[in-house]
Design a protein around this motif. Structure first.
Motif, PDB file in Angstrom:
ATOM      1  N   LEU A  96      51.991  32.746  40.631  1.00  0.00           N
ATOM      2  CA  LEU A  96      52.844  33.467  39.619  1.00  0.00           C
ATOM      3  C   LEU A  96      51.999  33.836  38.317  1.00  0.00           C
ATOM      4  O   LEU A  96      52.191  34.851  37.729  1.00  0.00           O
ATOM      5  CB  LEU A  96      54.133  32.750  39.145  1.00  0.00           C
ATOM      6  N   GLY A  97      51.325  32.672  37.674  1.00  0.00           N
ATOM      7  CA  GLY A  97      50.420  32.880  36.697  1.00  0.00           C
ATOM      8  C   GLY A  97      49.316  34.057  36.917  1.00  0.00           C
ATOM      9  O   GLY A  97      48.857  35.024  36.159  1.00  0.00           O
ATOM     10  N   ALA A  98      48.525  33.714  38.200  1.00  0.00           N
ATOM     11  CA  ALA A  98      47.639  34.856  38.361  1.00  0.00           C
ATOM     12  C   ALA A  98      48.071  36.235  38.731  1.00  0.00           C
ATOM     13  O   ALA A  98      47.364  36.986  38.197  1.00  0.00           O
ATOM     14  CB  ALA A  98      46.935  34.406  39.814  1.00  0.00           C
ATOM     15  N   TYR A  99      49.316  36.219  39.262  1.00  0.00           N
ATOM     16  CA  TYR A  99      49.719  37.596  39.355  1.00  0.00           C
ATOM     17  C   TYR A  99      50.040  38.296  37.966  1.00  0.00           C
ATOM     18  O   TYR A  99      49.679  39.495  37.659  1.00  0.00           O
ATOM     19  CB  TYR A  99      51.142  37.663  40.082  1.00  0.00           C
ATOM     20  N   MET A 159      42.191  32.749  41.505  1.00  0.00           N
ATOM     21  CA  MET A 159      43.279  33.784  42.095  1.00  0.00           C
ATOM     22  C   MET A 159      43.464  34.913  41.358  1.00  0.00           C
ATOM     23  O   MET A 159      43.756  35.950  42.055  1.00  0.00           O
ATOM     24  CB  MET A 159      44.576  32.720  42.330  1.00  0.00           C
ATOM     25  N   ARG A 160      43.384  35.019  40.048  1.00  0.00           N
ATOM     26  CA  ARG A 160      43.714  35.967  39.342  1.00  0.00           C
ATOM     27  C   ARG A 160      42.642  37.149  39.688  1.00  0.00           C
ATOM     28  O   ARG A 160      42.882  38.268  39.931  1.00  0.00           O
ATOM     29  CB  ARG A 160      43.578  35.731  37.927  1.00  0.00           C
ATOM     30  N   THR A 161      41.297  36.642  40.003  1.00  0.00           N
ATOM     31  CA  THR A 161      40.161  37.646  40.065  1.00  0.00           C
ATOM     32  C   THR A 161      40.667  38.301  41.529  1.00  0.00           C
ATOM     33  O   THR A 161      40.449  39.347  41.888  1.00  0.00           O
ATOM     34  CB  THR A 161      39.038  36.836  40.206  1.00  0.00           C
ATOM     35  N   ALA A 162      41.197  37.584  42.534  1.00  0.00           N
ATOM     36  CA  ALA A 162      41.530  37.962  43.899  1.00  0.00           C
ATOM     37  C   ALA A 162      42.430  38.972  43.905  1.00  0.00           C
ATOM     38  O   ALA A 162      42.616  40.061  44.391  1.00  0.00           O
ATOM     39  CB  ALA A 162      41.814  36.861  45.006  1.00  0.00           C
ATOM     40  N   PHE A 163      43.516  38.660  43.097  1.00  0.00           N
ATOM     41  CA  PHE A 163      44.795  39.674  42.931  1.00  0.00           C
ATOM     42  C   PHE A 163      43.982  40.880  42.250  1.00  0.00           C
ATOM     43  O   PHE A 163      44.536  42.021  42.448  1.00  0.00           O
ATOM     44  CB  PHE A 163      45.741  39.118  42.127  1.00  0.00           C
ATOM     45  N   GLN A 164      43.293  40.975  41.252  1.00  0.00           N
ATOM     46  CA  GLN A 164      42.696  42.013  40.623  1.00  0.00           C
ATOM     47  C   GLN A 164      42.035  42.939  41.585  1.00  0.00           C
ATOM     48  O   GLN A 164      41.994  44.308  41.648  1.00  0.00           O
ATOM     49  CB  GLN A 164      41.866  41.962  39.404  1.00  0.00           C
ATOM     50  N   ALA A 165      41.787  42.406  42.834  1.00  0.00           N
ATOM     51  CA  ALA A 165      40.960  43.332  43.789  1.00  0.00           C
ATOM     52  C   ALA A 165      41.972  43.936  44.579  1.00  0.00           C
ATOM     53  O   ALA A 165      41.519  44.989  45.526  1.00  0.00           O
ATOM     54  CB  ALA A 165      39.917  42.366  44.552  1.00  0.00           C
ATOM     55  N   VAL A 166      43.112  43.719  44.687  1.00  0.00           N
ATOM     56  CA  VAL A 166      44.141  44.403  45.526  1.00  0.00           C
ATOM     57  C   VAL A 166      44.158  46.116  44.823  1.00  0.00           C
ATOM     58  O   VAL A 166      44.287  46.169  43.712  1.00  0.00           O
ATOM     59  CB  VAL A 166      45.567  43.895  45.450  1.00  0.00           C
ATOM     60  N   PRO A 167      44.005  46.860  45.681  1.00  0.00           N
ATOM     61  CA  PRO A 167      44.022  48.436  45.080  1.00  0.00           C
ATOM     62  C   PRO A 167      45.453  48.614  44.261  1.00  0.00           C
ATOM     63  O   PRO A 167      46.531  48.309  44.823  1.00  0.00           O
ATOM     64  CB  PRO A 167      43.934  49.321  46.348  1.00  0.00           C
ATOM     65  N   VAL A 189      50.774  41.522  47.562  1.00  0.00           N
ATOM     66  CA  VAL A 189      49.550  41.004  47.029  1.00  0.00           C
ATOM     67  C   VAL A 189      49.300  39.798  47.689  1.00  0.00           C
ATOM     68  O   VAL A 189      48.027  39.479  48.183  1.00  0.00           O
ATOM     69  CB  VAL A 189      49.699  40.634  45.387  1.00  0.00           C
ATOM     70  N   LEU A 190      50.164  38.816  47.863  1.00  0.00           N
ATOM     71  CA  LEU A 190      49.884  37.633  48.657  1.00  0.00           C
ATOM     72  C   LEU A 190      49.386  37.877  50.057  1.00  0.00           C
ATOM     73  O   LEU A 190      48.369  37.267  50.525  1.00  0.00           O
ATOM     74  CB  LEU A 190      51.001  36.914  48.666  1.00  0.00           C
ATOM     75  N   PRO A 191      50.104  38.673  50.761  1.00  0.00           N
ATOM     76  CA  PRO A 191      49.645  38.810  52.237  1.00  0.00           C
ATOM     77  C   PRO A 191      47.952  39.468  52.367  1.00  0.00           C
ATOM     78  O   PRO A 191      47.290  39.147  53.029  1.00  0.00           O
ATOM     79  CB  PRO A 191      50.467  39.907  52.826  1.00  0.00           C
ATOM     80  N   LEU A 192      47.703  40.364  51.316  1.00  0.00           N
ATOM     81  CA  LEU A 192      46.271  40.758  51.095  1.00  0.00           C
ATOM     82  C   LEU A 192      45.135  39.648  50.589  1.00  0.00           C
ATOM     83  O   LEU A 192      44.222  40.052  50.776  1.00  0.00           O
ATOM     84  CB  LEU A 192      46.472  42.030  50.524  1.00  0.00           C
TER      85      LEU A 192
END
Length: 293
Positions: A96-99, A159-167, A189-192
């Protein structure tokens, strides 16, 4: 057509292979020593002063004594609860925080991230934490080992950095279809981001499994003790009499050595067995958090 390797390249590759084998042996042998000692006859373990390459006088009596100890069984159940409940809370709150911090239109995002990073370098200390836990009524409860460590700043950043990589186009498409933030997080976001989620499961799970310090500070009821705290008491106090109750007093010291080794294996084996199931995600997830910003 394969290029023929030079003599120098062959020597270099052989040296690398030998070095990796040596490092593997150095890393694995202490654990194998403990395993072989726990399965060996107590008399051999007490008299042995060298290396052990296989169980001598194979026996599992030490493990039977360990699991007959009610403190071990209770602590094992407590640790499973702390790992399951604590890791679930960690993943949910971190996601939640990372998103929220990975979205581009969040107000004061940079200030919030600065404050989060600040906590990685400066903290209030143990006494303020203890007083806080005491004043909110969580002292000597299971929550005292779960809530204070609900979010790790380091894991949140990964996790925030990974979420930022989602197009961003995927989020825009989902919003056009009527999806809100909750749907985008849990359905897009989470499945990717499953590799980094697997890394978080491993990081948080290992942290909860190995936790003992906060238990010594916040817990007084032995029925709430985690496995690592019981293991620490056994190894430091060198007291295995409760597990060797059916053994004569003259043999308790001898049997106690194998009991200590068996207790170490019981405390470490489950988390080691978990890693192979997450290995295929682990390297990819770590690299996502390491090279993207």
């Amino acid at each position: 057509m394969l290029l023929k390797r030079s003599l120098g390249e062959k020597i270099f590759d052989s040296g690398n292979a030998a070095l990796m084998v040596a490092l593997s042996v150095i890393t694995l042998y202490p654990l194998l020593y403990v395993l072989f000692a726990s399965l060996s006859a107590p008399e051999f373990v007490v008299q042995n002063r060298g290396i052990i390459l296989y169980p001598h006088g194979f026996t599992v009596e030490a493990y039977k004594m360990v699991f007959n100890n009610p403190n071990i069984v209770s602590a094992f159940g407590n640790t499973l609860f702390y790992v399951a409940a604590g890791t679930a809370l960690n993943i949910i709150l971190t996601a939640l925080g990372a998103y929220g911090l990975s979205r581009r239109n969040v107000m004061l995002k940079n200030l919030i991230m600065f404050l989060i990073v600040f906590t990685m370098f400066f903290e209030g200390g143990l006494i303020p934490l203890y007083l806080t836990i005491k004043n909110i009524g969580m002292l000597d409860s299971r929550l005292s080992l779960i809530v204070p460590t609900a979010i790790s700043a380091f894991n949140l950043i990964i996790m925030r950095t990974a979420f930022q990589a989602v197009p961003e186009s995927l989020e825009e498409s989902a919003r056009i279809d009527g999806a809100g933030d909750w749907t985008i997080l849990f359905r897009v976001v989470l499945p990717l981001s499953m590799p980094v989620v697997a890394v978080m499961l491993l990081f948080y799970g290992v942290s909860h499994w190995n936790a003992w310090f906060y238990a010594t500070i916040f817990l007084q009821d032995r029925d709430l003790f985690p496995l690592q705290l019981i293991l620490r008491e056994i190894l430091i106090s060198n007291d295995t009499s409760s597990m060797a109750a059916g053994v004569s007093s003259s043999d308790q010291m001898t049997v106690g050595e194998t009991i200590k080794y068996a207790t170490i294996i019981v405390a470490t084996a489950p988390i080691l067995l978990l890693y192979p199931f997450l290995q295929k995600y682990f390297v990819k997830g770590v690299m996502i958090g390491a090279i993207k910003e």
